[in-house]
Motif scaffolding. Sequence first.
Motif, PDB file in Angstrom:
ATOM      1  N   ARG A  11       0.680  -4.366   1.444  1.00 48.09           N
ATOM      2  CA  ARG A  11       0.939  -4.962   2.330  1.00 48.09           C
ATOM      3  C   ARG A  11       0.433  -4.720   3.640  1.00 48.09           C
ATOM      4  NH1 ARG A  11       3.846  -9.846   2.598  1.00 48.09           N
ATOM      5  NH2 ARG A  11       4.930  -9.228   0.585  1.00 48.09           N
ATOM      6  N   THR A  12      -0.526  -5.429   4.328  1.00 51.83           N
ATOM      7  CA  THR A  12      -1.319  -5.184   5.464  1.00 51.83           C
ATOM      8  C   THR A  12      -1.102  -6.106   6.325  1.00 51.83           C
ATOM      9  OG1 THR A  12      -2.799  -4.145   4.156  1.00 51.83           O
ATOM     10  CG2 THR A  12      -3.817  -4.631   6.184  1.00 51.83           C
ATOM     11  N   THR A  13      -1.205  -6.031   7.571  1.00 47.72           N
ATOM     12  CA  THR A  13      -0.922  -7.016   8.924  1.00 47.72           C
ATOM     13  C   THR A  13      -2.086  -6.555   9.899  1.00 47.72           C
ATOM     14  OG1 THR A  13       0.729  -5.901   9.867  1.00 47.72           O
ATOM     15  CG2 THR A  13       1.246  -7.653   8.579  1.00 47.72           C
ATOM     16  N   GLU A  72      -4.968 -18.105  21.988  1.00 54.46           N
ATOM     17  CA  GLU A  72      -3.696 -17.902  20.855  1.00 54.46           C
ATOM     18  C   GLU A  72      -4.089 -16.578  20.240  1.00 54.46           C
ATOM     19  OE1 GLU A  72      -2.311 -22.085  19.597  1.00 54.46           O
ATOM     20  OE2 GLU A  72      -3.755 -21.395  18.325  1.00 54.46           O
ATOM     21  N   ALA A  73      -2.858 -16.005  19.796  1.00 51.78           N
ATOM     22  CA  ALA A  73      -2.822 -14.895  18.710  1.00 51.78           C
ATOM     23  C   ALA A  73      -3.277 -15.421  17.360  1.00 51.78           C
ATOM     24  CB  ALA A  73      -1.872 -13.874  18.802  1.00 51.78           C
ATOM     25  N   ILE A  74      -4.023 -14.526  16.625  1.00 53.75           N
ATOM     26  CA  ILE A  74      -4.230 -14.745  15.337  1.00 53.75           C
ATOM     27  C   ILE A  74      -3.560 -13.549  14.546  1.00 53.75           C
ATOM     28  CG2 ILE A  74      -6.457 -13.604  15.116  1.00 53.75           C
ATOM     29  CD1 ILE A  74      -7.372 -15.826  12.829  1.00 53.75           C
ATOM     30  N   LEU A  75      -2.704 -13.898  13.676  1.00 51.05           N
ATOM     31  CA  LEU A  75      -1.951 -13.029  12.834  1.00 51.05           C
ATOM     32  C   LEU A  75      -2.270 -13.142  11.372  1.00 51.05           C
ATOM     33  CD1 LEU A  75       0.021 -14.732  15.039  1.00 51.05           C
ATOM     34  CD2 LEU A  75       1.497 -12.590  14.528  1.00 51.05           C
ATOM     35  N   LEU A  76      -2.498 -11.962  10.768  1.00 44.33           N
ATOM     36  CA  LEU A  76      -2.958 -12.370   9.199  1.00 44.33           C
ATOM     37  C   LEU A  76      -2.009 -11.128   8.381  1.00 44.33           C
ATOM     38  CD1 LEU A  76      -5.877 -12.137  11.018  1.00 44.33           C
ATOM     39  CD2 LEU A  76      -6.773 -12.874   8.731  1.00 44.33           C
ATOM     40  N   GLU A  77      -1.734 -11.755   7.553  1.00 47.06           N
ATOM     41  CA  GLU A  77      -1.167 -10.659   6.225  1.00 47.06           C
ATOM     42  C   GLU A  77      -1.542 -10.864   4.860  1.00 47.06           C
ATOM     43  OE1 GLU A  77       3.668  -9.667   5.520  1.00 47.06           O
ATOM     44  OE2 GLU A  77       3.201 -11.828   5.611  1.00 47.06           O
ATOM     45  N   ALA A  78      -1.699  -9.850   4.459  1.00 42.85           N
ATOM     46  CA  ALA A  78      -2.277  -9.767   2.769  1.00 42.85           C
ATOM     47  C   ALA A  78      -1.607  -8.816   2.000  1.00 42.85           C
ATOM     48  CB  ALA A  78      -3.778  -9.269   3.017  1.00 42.85           C
ATOM     49  N   PHE A  79      -1.679  -8.966   0.678  1.00 38.31           N
ATOM     50  CA  PHE A  79      -1.050  -8.036  -0.377  1.00 38.31           C
ATOM     51  C   PHE A  79      -1.630  -8.460  -1.598  1.00 38.31           C
ATOM     52  CE2 PHE A  79       2.087 -11.599   0.069  1.00 38.31           C
ATOM     53  CZ  PHE A  79       2.129 -11.986  -1.126  1.00 38.31           C
ATOM     54  N   VAL A  80      -1.870  -7.374  -2.335  1.00 40.36           N
ATOM     55  CA  VAL A  80      -1.925  -7.491  -3.925  1.00 40.36           C
ATOM     56  C   VAL A  80      -0.879  -8.477  -4.665  1.00 40.36           C
ATOM     57  CG1 VAL A  80      -2.823  -6.376  -5.800  1.00 40.36           C
ATOM     58  CG2 VAL A  80      -3.538  -5.664  -3.505  1.00 40.36           C
ATOM     59  N   SER A  81      -1.241  -9.428  -5.157  1.00 40.23           N
ATOM     60  CA  SER A  81      -0.364 -10.462  -5.557  1.00 40.23           C
ATOM     61  C   SER A  81      -0.400 -10.377  -7.184  1.00 40.23           C
ATOM     62  CB  SER A  81      -0.597 -11.740  -5.289  1.00 40.23           C
ATOM     63  OG  SER A  81      -2.055 -12.314  -5.710  1.00 40.23           O
ATOM     64  N   TRP A  82      -1.518  -9.398  -7.859  1.00 42.98           N
ATOM     65  CA  TRP A  82      -1.534  -9.576  -9.318  1.00 42.98           C
ATOM     66  C   TRP A  82      -2.596  -8.745  -9.459  1.00 42.98           C
ATOM     67  CZ3 TRP A  82      -5.191 -11.753 -12.955  1.00 42.98           C
ATOM     68  CH2 TRP A  82      -4.579 -11.591 -14.381  1.00 42.98           C
ATOM     69  N   THR A  83      -2.785  -8.055 -10.652  1.00 41.39           N
ATOM     70  CA  THR A  83      -3.966  -7.115 -11.207  1.00 41.39           C
ATOM     71  C   THR A  83      -4.168  -7.510 -12.512  1.00 41.39           C
ATOM     72  OG1 THR A  83      -2.256  -5.493 -11.966  1.00 41.39           O
ATOM     73  CG2 THR A  83      -3.301  -5.299  -9.455  1.00 41.39           C
ATOM     74  N   HIS A  84      -5.520  -7.250 -12.868  1.00 41.58           N
ATOM     75  CA  HIS A  84      -5.995  -7.361 -14.110  1.00 41.58           C
ATOM     76  C   HIS A  84      -6.541  -5.920 -14.537  1.00 41.58           C
ATOM     77  CE1 HIS A  84      -8.311  -8.831 -17.917  1.00 41.58           C
ATOM     78  NE2 HIS A  84      -7.218  -9.544 -17.830  1.00 41.58           N
ATOM     79  N   ARG A  85      -7.430  -5.686 -15.439  1.00 42.04           N
ATOM     80  CA  ARG A  85      -7.925  -4.075 -15.675  1.00 42.04           C
ATOM     81  C   ARG A  85      -8.311  -3.571 -14.255  1.00 42.04           C
ATOM     82  NH1 ARG A  85     -11.372  -0.808 -17.239  1.00 42.04           N
ATOM     83  NH2 ARG A  85     -13.250  -1.905 -16.443  1.00 42.04           N
ATOM     84  N   SER A  86      -9.351  -4.201 -13.737  1.00 40.61           N
ATOM     85  CA  SER A  86     -10.017  -3.651 -12.710  1.00 40.61           C
ATOM     86  C   SER A  86     -10.057  -4.574 -11.347  1.00 40.61           C
ATOM     87  CB  SER A  86     -11.489  -2.982 -12.904  1.00 40.61           C
ATOM     88  OG  SER A  86     -12.355  -4.058 -13.262  1.00 40.61           O
ATOM     89  N   SER A  87      -9.588  -5.754 -11.837  1.00 42.16           N
ATOM     90  CA  SER A  87      -9.531  -6.387 -10.610  1.00 42.16           C
ATOM     91  C   SER A  87      -8.284  -6.606 -10.087  1.00 42.16           C
ATOM     92  CB  SER A  87      -9.990  -7.865 -10.991  1.00 42.16           C
ATOM     93  OG  SER A  87      -9.142  -8.354 -12.061  1.00 42.16           O
ATOM     94  N   MET A  88      -8.222  -7.080  -8.593  1.00 39.34           N
ATOM     95  CA  MET A  88      -7.167  -7.327  -8.045  1.00 39.34           C
ATOM     96  C   MET A  88      -7.079  -8.690  -7.012  1.00 39.34           C
ATOM     97  SD  MET A  88      -6.758  -3.615  -6.051  1.00 39.34           S
ATOM     98  CE  MET A  88      -8.542  -3.477  -6.275  1.00 39.34           C
ATOM     99  N   GLU A  89      -6.063  -9.398  -7.420  1.00 40.44           N
ATOM    100  CA  GLU A  89      -6.019 -10.716  -6.644  1.00 40.44           C
ATOM    101  C   GLU A  89      -5.219 -10.693  -5.467  1.00 40.44           C
ATOM    102  OE1 GLU A  89      -4.807 -14.827  -8.011  1.00 40.44           O
ATOM    103  OE2 GLU A  89      -3.121 -13.910  -7.165  1.00 40.44           O
ATOM    104  N   VAL A  90      -5.713 -11.012  -4.112  1.00 45.42           N
ATOM    105  CA  VAL A  90      -5.174 -10.677  -3.099  1.00 45.42           C
ATOM    106  C   VAL A  90      -4.738 -12.194  -2.294  1.00 45.42           C
ATOM    107  CG1 VAL A  90      -5.316  -9.754  -0.643  1.00 45.42           C
ATOM    108  CG2 VAL A  90      -6.653  -8.391  -2.579  1.00 45.42           C
ATOM    109  N   TYR A  91      -3.577 -12.203  -1.677  1.00 45.10           N
ATOM    110  CA  TYR A  91      -3.108 -13.305  -0.990  1.00 45.10           C
ATOM    111  C   TYR A  91      -3.192 -12.947   0.279  1.00 45.10           C
ATOM    112  CZ  TYR A  91      -0.023 -17.095   0.672  1.00 45.10           C
ATOM    113  OH  TYR A  91       0.287 -17.986   1.401  1.00 45.10           O
ATOM    114  N   VAL A  92      -3.782 -14.003   1.012  1.00 48.32           N
ATOM    115  CA  VAL A  92      -3.776 -13.748   2.614  1.00 48.32           C
ATOM    116  C   VAL A  92      -3.142 -15.124   3.236  1.00 48.32           C
ATOM    117  CG1 VAL A  92      -5.348 -13.325   4.714  1.00 48.32           C
ATOM    118  CG2 VAL A  92      -5.968 -12.502   2.360  1.00 48.32           C
TER     119      VAL A  92
END
Length: 161
Positions: A11-13, A72-92
């Motif tokens: 999780r990254t902000t 305005e401020a922009i706020l972003l939050e991201a985290f890895v939501s799922w993985t496969h062998r070498s891939s990572m799905e990231v939700y932002v």
Amino acid sequence: MSEAKPASMSRTTMTDIIFPSDTNYHGTMFGGVVMRYIDKIATIASMRHSRRGVVTASSDSLDFLAPVKVGEAILLEAFVSWTHRSSMEVYVRVESENLFTGERKTTATSFLTFIALDDQGKPTPVPAVIPETEEERRLFESAEGRYQARRKRKEERESNS
């Protein structure tokens, strides 16, 4: 491949303020600038999860829901939501905040896929992700469908080449 990791470890902000140079003639943030922020934060989240160098493999979706306005401020939050062998799905998730009133709005959501690379620049296995929150579990449970849709798009592209 190492043991599975909780989604919270990736999780990254990020928060920034929007200046006129970031905006179009409507006084709202350029979509391309939002995309740059999304790719950057998703890169950090995927590197935190894999502890490897990564490359962006796809941007599955980017839904703009509301504008971010100058001042305005922009706020972003991201985290890895799922993985496969070498891939990572990231939700932002992207929000805007009126710094005078405190009102926040979700302005965009996105799914990206990153590939972890070994020291020779080749895809390398990544740890599985352990969803902890309700949101993480919901995204994790629906990830297989997004993965299959990505595979289908890739196969269709390759057959049309």
